[in-house]
Write a protein that holds these residues in place. Structure first.
Motif, mmCIF file in Angstrom:
data_model
loop_
_atom_site.group_PDB
_atom_site.id
_atom_site.type_symbol
_atom_site.label_atom_id
_atom_site.label_comp_id
_atom_site.label_asym_id
_atom_site.label_seq_id
_atom_site.Cartn_x
_atom_site.Cartn_y
_atom_site.Cartn_z
ATOM 1 N N PRO A 55 -8.239 8.218 13.257
ATOM 2 C CA PRO A 55 -7.205 8.335 14.289
ATOM 3 C C PRO A 55 -6.218 9.460 13.955
ATOM 4 C CG PRO A 55 -7.427 6.051 13.562
ATOM 5 C CD PRO A 55 -8.247 6.892 12.629
ATOM 6 N N ALA A 56 -5.622 10.043 14.973
ATOM 7 C CA ALA A 56 -4.675 11.155 14.799
ATOM 8 C C ALA A 56 -3.491 10.771 13.923
ATOM 9 C CB ALA A 56 -4.193 11.643 16.162
ATOM 10 N N GLU A 57 -3.104 9.510 13.921
ATOM 11 C CA GLU A 57 -1.940 9.073 13.144
ATOM 12 C C GLU A 57 -2.262 8.769 11.677
ATOM 13 O OE1 GLU A 57 -3.338 5.511 15.666
ATOM 14 O OE2 GLU A 57 -3.140 7.655 15.915
ATOM 15 N N THR A 58 -3.486 9.093 11.217
ATOM 16 C CA THR A 58 -3.856 8.898 9.818
ATOM 17 C C THR A 58 -2.981 9.766 8.924
ATOM 18 O OG1 THR A 58 -6.133 8.362 10.399
ATOM 19 C CG2 THR A 58 -5.732 9.110 8.131
ATOM 20 N N ARG A 59 -2.413 9.149 7.896
ATOM 21 C CA ARG A 59 -1.520 9.875 6.970
ATOM 22 C C ARG A 59 -2.079 9.959 5.553
ATOM 23 N NH1 ARG A 59 4.092 7.173 8.288
ATOM 24 N NH2 ARG A 59 4.750 8.495 6.550
ATOM 25 N N SER A 60 -3.081 9.140 5.237
ATOM 26 C CA SER A 60 -3.747 9.215 3.936
ATOM 27 C C SER A 60 -5.033 8.406 4.011
ATOM 28 C CB SER A 60 -2.848 8.686 2.814
ATOM 29 O OG SER A 60 -2.654 7.293 2.930
ATOM 30 N N VAL A 142 0.028 5.365 6.228
ATOM 31 C CA VAL A 142 1.141 5.695 5.327
ATOM 32 C C VAL A 142 0.723 6.873 4.448
ATOM 33 C CG1 VAL A 142 2.132 3.362 5.272
ATOM 34 C CG2 VAL A 142 0.363 3.985 3.616
ATOM 35 N N ASP A 143 1.718 7.680 4.024
ATOM 36 C CA ASP A 143 1.439 8.799 3.127
ATOM 37 C C ASP A 143 1.065 8.317 1.740
ATOM 38 O OD1 ASP A 143 2.041 10.870 4.983
ATOM 39 O OD2 ASP A 143 4.182 10.567 4.607
ATOM 40 N N LYS A 144 1.779 7.314 1.258
ATOM 41 C CA LYS A 144 1.558 6.742 -0.069
ATOM 42 C C LYS A 144 1.441 5.236 0.073
ATOM 43 C CE LYS A 144 2.093 10.640 -2.311
ATOM 44 N NZ LYS A 144 0.982 11.272 -3.001
ATOM 45 N N LEU A 145 0.542 4.644 -0.688
ATOM 46 C CA LEU A 145 0.295 3.212 -0.574
ATOM 47 C C LEU A 145 1.438 2.372 -1.149
ATOM 48 C CD1 LEU A 145 -1.957 1.591 0.695
ATOM 49 C CD2 LEU A 145 -3.081 1.527 -1.510
ATOM 50 N N GLY A 146 2.203 2.929 -2.086
ATOM 51 C CA GLY A 146 3.348 2.200 -2.619
ATOM 52 C C GLY A 146 3.031 1.311 -3.806
ATOM 53 N N VAL A 147 1.864 1.501 -4.411
ATOM 54 C CA VAL A 147 1.502 0.786 -5.639
ATOM 55 C C VAL A 147 1.129 1.825 -6.687
ATOM 56 C CG1 VAL A 147 0.768 -1.324 -4.463
ATOM 57 C CG2 VAL A 147 -0.899 0.471 -4.911
ATOM 58 N N LEU A 165 -5.894 1.883 9.554
ATOM 59 C CA LEU A 165 -6.029 2.249 10.964
ATOM 60 C C LEU A 165 -7.493 2.271 11.385
ATOM 61 C CD1 LEU A 165 -3.569 5.282 10.957
ATOM 62 C CD2 LEU A 165 -3.071 2.926 11.671
ATOM 63 N N ALA A 166 -8.368 2.613 10.453
ATOM 64 C CA ALA A 166 -9.815 2.680 10.708
ATOM 65 C C ALA A 166 -10.522 2.600 9.364
ATOM 66 C CB ALA A 166 -10.179 3.978 11.420
ATOM 67 N N ARG A 167 -11.798 2.195 9.391
ATOM 68 C CA ARG A 167 -12.579 2.158 8.143
ATOM 69 C C ARG A 167 -14.051 2.340 8.471
ATOM 70 N NH1 ARG A 167 -11.794 -3.341 8.722
ATOM 71 N NH2 ARG A 167 -9.827 -3.322 7.621
ATOM 72 N N GLY A 168 -14.759 2.830 7.489
ATOM 73 C CA GLY A 168 -16.209 2.970 7.608
ATOM 74 C C GLY A 168 -16.823 2.864 6.233
ATOM 75 N N HIS A 169 -18.115 2.639 6.186
ATOM 76 C CA HIS A 169 -18.752 2.456 4.884
ATOM 77 C C HIS A 169 -20.207 2.899 4.908
ATOM 78 C CE1 HIS A 169 -19.577 -1.345 7.031
ATOM 79 N NE2 HIS A 169 -20.758 -1.181 6.496
ATOM 80 N N VAL A 170 -20.716 3.080 3.725
ATOM 81 C CA VAL A 170 -22.140 3.258 3.473
ATOM 82 C C VAL A 170 -22.481 2.268 2.356
ATOM 83 C CG1 VAL A 170 -21.785 5.203 1.876
ATOM 84 C CG2 VAL A 170 -23.983 4.923 3.001
ATOM 85 N N ILE A 171 -23.593 1.573 2.511
ATOM 86 C CA ILE A 171 -23.982 0.532 1.561
ATOM 87 C C ILE A 171 -25.297 0.932 0.882
ATOM 88 C CG2 ILE A 171 -24.617 -1.903 1.263
ATOM 89 C CD1 ILE A 171 -23.038 -2.453 3.875
ATOM 90 N N ALA A 172 -25.298 0.902 -0.444
ATOM 91 C CA ALA A 172 -26.507 1.163 -1.212
ATOM 92 C C ALA A 172 -26.862 -0.088 -2.009
ATOM 93 C CB ALA A 172 -26.298 2.352 -2.145
ATOM 94 N N TYR A 173 -28.096 -0.130 -2.507
ATOM 95 C CA TYR A 173 -28.565 -1.269 -3.289
ATOM 96 C C TYR A 173 -28.987 -0.786 -4.668
ATOM 97 C CZ TYR A 173 -28.821 -3.650 1.167
ATOM 98 O OH TYR A 173 -28.494 -4.206 2.378
ATOM 99 N N TYR A 174 -28.846 -1.674 -5.665
ATOM 100 C CA TYR A 174 -29.347 -1.346 -6.991
ATOM 101 C C TYR A 174 -29.632 -2.645 -7.722
ATOM 102 C CZ TYR A 174 -30.152 0.847 -11.440
ATOM 103 O OH TYR A 174 -30.735 1.274 -12.602
ATOM 104 N N GLY A 175 -30.759 -2.673 -8.416
ATOM 105 C CA GLY A 175 -31.119 -3.835 -9.217
ATOM 106 C C GLY A 175 -32.018 -3.432 -10.372
ATOM 107 N N VAL A 176 -32.064 -4.288 -11.366
ATOM 108 C CA VAL A 176 -32.911 -4.058 -12.537
ATOM 109 C C VAL A 176 -33.830 -5.242 -12.747
ATOM 110 C CG1 VAL A 176 -31.389 -2.460 -13.729
ATOM 111 C CG2 VAL A 176 -31.108 -4.905 -14.093
#
Length: 176
Positions: A55-60, A142-147, A165-176
């Motif tokens: 979104p346009a209002e994204t600050r960080s 927000v510009d800074k998360l504050g932690v 404001l928005a989120r996205g992800h990519v998921i990978a798998y790993y096993g032994v």
């Protein structure tokens, strides 16, 4: 039934597009991104990530990697990075890898992950079924998360969620 993904219980927000030259969605994670300790012999390189559609209002931004399948009762945080400037929409391979942090923008902050280090920590599941590694990018209002970098992943996650404001992800798998 597999453990829920971290975003499945969060408030709904618009989706970011997250892509990677290193991690293919729903494919096996390369040895390059596997931990180099705990009996593993990977390169422990954080993967390349790029994102769009904020979104346009994204600050960080914040970037996290979480394993919901870790046998801990609370999952396992592999990467907790925040205070990325809004102008940054891509991280090169190894940006989160200590000690060099090549390509990490000035002002970005690593919180301590569940390995106890302030950096990316690659996958290291116990033998058995493959684990899911959820690489998420969060657009924040927000510009800074504050932690600070000593905050736990749960505290950082609380503050990320409160400002997402928005989120996205990519998921990978790993096993032994």
């Amino acid at each position: 039934m597999p453990a829920p993904l971290p975003h499945e219980h969060l408030p709904s927000v618009p989706a970011l597009t997250v892509e990677s030259d290193d991690v293919q969605h729903e494919e096996r994670l390369s040895e390059r991104h596997v931990f180099n300790d705990w009996g593993m012999q990977g390169e422990n390189l954080s993967p390349h990530l790029r994102w769009s559609g904020a979104p346009a209002e994204t600050r960080s931004y914040a970037v996290t990697c979480y394993d919901p399948d870790a046998p801990t009762g609370s999952g396992f945080w592999h990467w907790v990075l925040f205070d990325l400037p809004a102008s940054v929409t891509e991280l090169p391979t190894a940006a989160g890898t200590a000690p060099d942090f090549k390509g990490l923008p000035e002002g970005a902050v690593h919180a301590r992950n569940d390995y106890g280090i302030k950096a990316y920590g690659g996958s290291a599941p116990p033998p058995g079924d493959p684990h899911r590694y959820v690489f998420t990018v969060h657009a924040l209002g927000v510009d800074k998360l504050g932690v600070d970098s000593d905050a736990s992943p749960a505290v950082v996650g609380f503050n990320i969620t409160a400002n997402t404001l928005a989120r996205g992800h990519v998921i990978a798998y790993y096993g032994v």
